[in-house]
Design a protein around this motif. Sequence first.
Motif, short mmCIF file in Angstrom:
data_model
loop_
_atom_site.label_atom_id
_atom_site.label_comp_id
_atom_site.label_asym_id
_atom_site.label_seq_id
_atom_site.Cartn_x
_atom_site.Cartn_y
_atom_site.Cartn_z
N GLU A 197 0.81 -1.22 0.00
CA GLU A 197 0.00 0.00 0.00
C GLU A 197 0.84 1.27 0.00
O GLU A 197 0.33 2.35 -0.29
CB GLU A 197 -0.96 -0.03 1.18
CG GLU A 197 -2.00 -1.15 1.04
CD GLU A 197 -3.04 -1.19 2.14
OE1 GLU A 197 -2.89 -0.43 3.12
OE2 GLU A 197 -4.00 -1.99 2.01
N SER A 198 2.14 1.13 0.31
CA SER A 198 3.02 2.30 0.25
C SER A 198 3.54 2.57 -1.16
O SER A 198 4.09 3.64 -1.43
CB SER A 198 4.22 2.11 1.19
OG SER A 198 5.08 1.10 0.70
N LEU A 199 3.35 1.61 -2.06
CA LEU A 199 3.86 1.76 -3.43
C LEU A 199 3.10 2.83 -4.20
O LEU A 199 3.67 3.54 -5.03
CB LEU A 199 3.77 0.42 -4.18
CG LEU A 199 4.65 -0.71 -3.64
CD1 LEU A 199 4.36 -2.00 -4.39
CD2 LEU A 199 6.13 -0.36 -3.72
N GLU A 200 1.81 2.92 -3.95
CA GLU A 200 1.00 3.90 -4.65
C GLU A 200 -0.22 4.27 -3.80
O GLU A 200 -0.91 3.38 -3.30
CB GLU A 200 0.54 3.35 -6.01
CG GLU A 200 -0.22 4.34 -6.85
CD GLU A 200 -0.56 3.79 -8.23
OE1 GLU A 200 -1.43 4.37 -8.89
OE2 GLU A 200 0.04 2.78 -8.62
N PHE A 201 -0.46 5.56 -3.67
CA PHE A 201 -1.60 6.00 -2.86
C PHE A 201 -2.91 5.62 -3.56
O PHE A 201 -3.07 5.82 -4.75
CB PHE A 201 -1.55 7.52 -2.66
CG PHE A 201 -2.75 8.04 -1.92
CD1 PHE A 201 -2.89 7.82 -0.56
CD2 PHE A 201 -3.76 8.73 -2.59
CE1 PHE A 201 -4.02 8.28 0.14
CE2 PHE A 201 -4.88 9.20 -1.91
CZ PHE A 201 -5.00 8.98 -0.54
N LEU A 202 -3.83 5.05 -2.79
CA LEU A 202 -5.12 4.64 -3.34
C LEU A 202 -6.22 4.98 -2.33
O LEU A 202 -6.20 4.50 -1.20
CB LEU A 202 -5.13 3.13 -3.62
CG LEU A 202 -6.42 2.56 -4.20
CD1 LEU A 202 -6.64 3.07 -5.62
CD2 LEU A 202 -6.37 1.03 -4.21
N ASP A 203 -7.15 5.84 -2.76
CA ASP A 203 -8.24 6.19 -1.85
C ASP A 203 -9.55 5.48 -2.20
O ASP A 203 -10.52 5.55 -1.45
CB ASP A 203 -8.46 7.70 -1.81
CG ASP A 203 -8.76 8.29 -3.18
OD1 ASP A 203 -8.78 7.51 -4.16
OD2 ASP A 203 -8.96 9.52 -3.27
#
Length: 234
Positions: A197-203
């Motif tokens: 989850e730190s690889l790319e922000f996803l909301d």
Amino acid sequence: MDTTFWKLKDEGLLPNKYFEVDFPMIVTRKLHTIKNKPLLVRPIMELHPEDTLQIDGHMLDSKRYAIIGADLRDLSELEEKLKKCNMNTQLPTLLITECVLVYMTPEQSANLLKWAASSFETAMFINYEQVNMDDRFGQIMIENLRRRQCDLAGVETCKSLESQKERLLLNGWETASAVNMMELYSGLPRAEVNRIESLEFLDELELLEQLMRHYCLCWATRGGQELGLKEITY
């Protein structure tokens, strides 16, 4: 663009030989990249006892790595090319398909599964692809792909985890299991989830969860009692 071979080599986890199969056009592009990138070709040569590789437009063969351009629907061609690259069917073999079978008709994928089950004495088959495609979310996925002229020819086998397991058992495999990706993801160690989850922000977490419930990991085994293959569970 898969780099599994190089990752396994770096981690000291390479099998006796690693085979990769894709359409000839894709393989040609990958071979061009490998030949022109020392970081990719050097690990192959380090494991190869000869000074030169067996390589042409649609194939590369070395001691521990082979990449083959073939159509998985043409089993005679596939088998011929694998044998040319010294595939040993007597060794325990892991076969992996990632969103591949769904693009074949059910008959074509069944033929491939039967061939795999009958070709290797001891084997494990892992398949990653869609599931639960009968519900509304699944139908929207299908419609979106169809608009892009991408039909899922084998989508009828992706109705449920049970239909996925049944296909494997009906085509020569002795055991079969399946789990949707949301369940699998929920069971990962917290440290690994944090890394991912730190690889790319996803909301859009709700959308991600819906997507993962429509993909699954299936695995099947044949033989390998002494290796404990039948005891592999989730």
